[in-house]
Enzyme design. Sequence first.
Site, mmCIF file in Angstrom:
data_model
loop_
_atom_site.group_PDB
_atom_site.id
_atom_site.type_symbol
_atom_site.label_atom_id
_atom_site.label_comp_id
_atom_site.label_asym_id
_atom_site.label_seq_id
_atom_site.Cartn_x
_atom_site.Cartn_y
_atom_site.Cartn_z
ATOM 1 N N ARG A 1 69.666 -25.113 62.593
ATOM 2 C CA ARG A 1 69.713 -25.871 61.227
ATOM 3 C C ARG A 1 70.449 -25.148 60.068
ATOM 4 O O ARG A 1 71.170 -25.312 59.270
ATOM 5 C CB ARG A 1 68.281 -26.113 60.806
ATOM 6 N N TYR B 1 60.469 -37.764 59.176
ATOM 7 C CA TYR B 1 59.695 -36.624 58.841
ATOM 8 C C TYR B 1 59.462 -36.624 57.439
ATOM 9 O O TYR B 1 59.259 -35.663 56.716
ATOM 10 C CB TYR B 1 60.546 -35.294 59.267
ATOM 11 N N CYS C 1 67.669 -53.096 59.381
ATOM 12 C CA CYS C 1 66.320 -54.059 59.285
ATOM 13 C C CYS C 1 65.038 -53.257 59.585
ATOM 14 O O CYS C 1 64.646 -53.276 60.593
ATOM 15 C CB CYS C 1 66.417 -55.203 60.265
ATOM 16 N N TYR D 1 70.966 -31.965 62.577
ATOM 17 C CA TYR D 1 70.001 -33.051 62.789
ATOM 18 C C TYR D 1 70.164 -34.619 62.152
ATOM 19 O O TYR D 1 69.546 -35.060 62.051
ATOM 20 C CB TYR D 1 68.560 -32.742 62.835
#
Length: 431
Positions: free
Chosen positions: A287, A328, A355, A384
């Site tokens: 990350r 998350y 939807c 991510y």
Amino acid sequence: MVKEIRNGILFFDGCDTTALAAQYGTPLYIFSETEIVSRFSELRSCFLEKYYNTRVAYACKAFCTPAMLRLVMREGMCIDVVSGGELYTALRAGFPPERIEFNGNNKLPSELELAVDAGIGRIIIDGLQELPLLESICRKKGVRMNVLYRITPGVKASTHDYIVTGKKDSKFGIPLEDTVIYPAVEAAIRSEFVNFLGFHYHVGSQLFDNTPYLQALEVALGLVRETRKRFGFSVRELNIGGGYGIRYTGEERRPYSYFLDPVMTRLNQFCADEGIERPAVVIEPGRSIVGEAGITLYTVGSIKEIPGVRKYISVDGGMTDNIRPALYQAVYKGMLAGRADEPATEQVTVCGKCCESGDLLMRDVMLPPARSGDIFAVFSTGAYGYSMASNYNHNPIPAVILVKEGRPELIVRRQTYDDLLTCAVIPDSLK
Ligand code: LLP
């Protein structure tokens, strides 16, 4: 800074983002090469050059495309892969196999065969069944692989529960009970088919505190000491995982040195006390390398005001290109890319087009009054986002471009509707 406002327009690594939206369409993932390279430079100066016998293995689950892997390769780094698909991508990109490390709690026999055939650098064994499986493959092929054991250090890091990995009750790693870990270590040390190097752990992801890293290190040091005492074996490598937090909204990213210096100081002191050579140290940031280097552009479509309740601004992507808010409750910052100097006077909720009522990218944020056709930019989507994208509702996955100092290049083309159907088959019975 790669992000700047010029005449009310958001520029990213020297590129006018509204012009990029017009040229490549939206939704669009944009990565700044300058930002990615600056992370590697920071790691080079505060870790690789400061401490001998260290490596950085970029955790490519965060963002894995052939172009990104070429960039990692050019920067001289290693990578951590967690599937046959990532491994295959790296090999196809021409990534040097000896610089690839393979993690994963359930590596398939076919994935291990691919890794052994390619001669990758390390296999991080994640459970007791994996050693005999790997040995049988190595025996068949007449090779010996370098391995580490992934352990579960049993520390609790403060982050979202889904991305905590180092606590005792975890699907990752080998439990540290003496009756479990030491027979496993002995088997690996004595094995003819693997070359046992040491231990691996990963405490969690999006962390801002160095305490769990130091706690996990103590656990690993206990193992190093005990392994030497029981088997006369000096651990040669420690892989301490990744997890360094980034800025999504307010919080500042901590420099890598904040996490790494205390770990290296403690480790050096331990080795001096024990009179042993310091093992190699490997880190696996994902990350923190790509997160802030990526933004996503959308086009505003339908706008709905529910009087007295809420105003919804719909964009042309959503949970299919960024599942993190839904999965998350991740919070992001964004702006209208072409109206950056207008005052934010309206509270709105930015939603996607899937939807799914939970397909909300940002709740209750302040924006200038948005109009259909505006370009909306979301920041810090580099990690991510693309790598967890899906084709839910048969939405095509957006294009990815890499920009550097005003120059954009396409690195993943936008999926077409035909791409959605490439694997689908209509059996004769339905023709
Ligand atoms: N090494 C291992 C063994 C890992 O399991 C992970 C992440 C990393 C390195 C890289 O961690 P990073 O530096 O990126 O925090 N999809 C989630 C994150 C899952 C992370 C899983 N493991 C998210 O979007 O927040």
